[in-house]
Design an enzyme around this catalytic site. Structure first.
Site, PDB file in Angstrom:
ATOM      1  CG  ASP A  47      38.515  44.076  42.376  1.00  0.00           C
ATOM      2  OD1 ASP A  47      39.522  44.530  42.932  1.00  0.00           O
ATOM      3  OD2 ASP A  47      37.382  44.585  42.504  1.00  0.00           O
ATOM      4  CG  ASP A  85      35.272  44.037  45.871  1.00  0.00           C
ATOM      5  OD1 ASP A  85      35.404  45.252  46.086  1.00  0.00           O
ATOM      6  OD2 ASP A  85      34.165  43.493  45.643  1.00  0.00           O
ATOM      7  CG  HIS A  87      32.986  43.694  50.211  1.00  0.00           C
ATOM      8  ND1 HIS A  87      33.189  45.048  50.057  1.00  0.00           N
ATOM      9  CD2 HIS A  87      32.663  43.229  48.967  1.00  0.00           C
ATOM     10  CE1 HIS A  87      33.007  45.382  48.786  1.00  0.00           C
ATOM     11  NE2 HIS A  87      32.694  44.290  48.103  1.00  0.00           N
ATOM     12  CG  HIS A  91      30.389  45.645  52.399  1.00  0.00           C
ATOM     13  ND1 HIS A  91      30.013  46.167  51.181  1.00  0.00           N
ATOM     14  CD2 HIS A  91      31.330  46.477  52.911  1.00  0.00           C
ATOM     15  CE1 HIS A  91      30.719  47.279  50.967  1.00  0.00           C
ATOM     16  NE2 HIS A  91      31.527  47.482  51.998  1.00  0.00           N
ATOM     17  CG  HIS A 120      31.005  40.175  46.337  1.00  0.00           C
ATOM     18  ND1 HIS A 120      29.867  40.919  46.591  1.00  0.00           N
ATOM     19  CD2 HIS A 120      31.965  41.061  45.996  1.00  0.00           C
ATOM     20  CE1 HIS A 120      30.136  42.189  46.411  1.00  0.00           C
ATOM     21  NE2 HIS A 120      31.411  42.326  46.058  1.00  0.00           N
ATOM     22  CE  LYS A 145      38.478  47.532  43.977  1.00  0.00           C
ATOM     23  NZ  LYS A 145      37.121  46.952  44.031  1.00  0.00           N
ATOM     24  CB  CYS A 190      36.046  47.130  40.033  1.00  0.00           C
ATOM     25  SG  CYS A 190      34.931  46.760  41.415  1.00  0.00           S
TER      26      CYS A 190
HETATM   27 ZN   LIG Z   1      32.376  44.150  46.043  1.00  0.00          ZN
END
Ligand SMILES: [Zn+2]
Length: 244
Positions: A47, A85, A87, A91, A120, A145, A190
């Site tokens: 990330d 990341d 989304h 989310h 984010h 993810k 993470c």
């Molecule tokens: Zn996130």
């Protein structure tokens, strides 16, 4: 007597000092880089996205400082995996999705307690892009993810429902990888979850501390290192890795 002892004592300590200095001079280079990644090792870059550095929607203090460290490490690895990341708008991990909730509060989800974040890393946005200074031309896989709207995924191996695989574990195993080296953002979310899951999946697991930065929410960084250590994760520095 004291006069005869003192020079002797001085002489001894001086010889000892010289011997120690010589030993250090010899030992240091070997000491500094004892780990040589091989064909079964993978560098995982978690990330390193615009959202998680200054100017992003969920900045991690000093987040961009991991970039030169990771770029340098990349030369020592045959296998490199990058994660993002990623989304949906609205989310489940966004505070704005939950009426009356503010960022950094929590909500109860079917899979447990969820920290709520500012919006984010929305799919396809500049905010979700990898940092442009990240130079990983040999990376083989970008794994995304957190793209299921109702489930977060700190871990790059398994979503927060603790059931849904991202596919990374089977991918690495199919390619003969048995050791992973984790870097990126953030150490206490993470990277933590990814490291603990890597151990659960049987990988030898290192976290390269100076190639990570933390959010450190309510003592979460110290708790993360405790949890990782208990899971058998090895805590190292980038200087421990032999450069190619
Ligand atoms: Zn996130």
């Amino acid at each position: 007597m004291p006069d005869s002892i003192q020079p002797t004592a001085f002489g001894l300590s001086r010889r000892f000092f010289l011997a120690s200095t010589a030993a250090l001079a010899v030992a240091r280079p070997a000491f500094a880089a004892t780990i040589k990644p091989d064909a079964k090792s993978a560098l995982i870059v978690v990330d390193v996205q615009n959202c998680f550095v200054d100017g992003g929607t969920l900045p991690v203090k000093g987040g961009a400082q991991v970039v030169p460290v990771i770029n340098k490490l990349a030369g020592s690895f045959e296998n490199i995996v990058v994660t993002q990341d990623w989304h949906t708008p609205g989310h489940a991990s966004f505070a704005s999705t939950h009426a009356g909730k503010k960022p950094f509060e929590t909500a109860q989800m079917p899979y447990g307690t969820q920290v709520l974040w500012p919006d984010h890393c929305v799919q396809g946005s500049d905010d979700a892009a990898l940092l442009k200074d990240l130079k990983l031309p040999t990376a083989q896989l970008i794994i995304r993810k957190g793209f299921h709207k109702d489930v977060d995924s700190y871990s790059t191996f398994e979503e927060a429902d603790r059931k849904t695989s991202t596919g990374l574990g089977p991918y690495l195993k199919a390619r003969g990888v048995d050791t992973v080296f984790l870097t990126g953002l953030a150490t206490d979310f993470c990277v933590l979850w990814s490291a603990v899951d890597a151990r659960k999946l049987g990988f030898t697991t290192y976290v390269i501390e100076d190639a990570t930065r933390a959010i450190d929410l309510n003592g979460s960084l110290a708790a993360a290192w405790k949890q990782m250590t208990e899971a058998g994760v090895k805590r190292i520095q980038s200087g421990d890795i032999q450069t190619a």
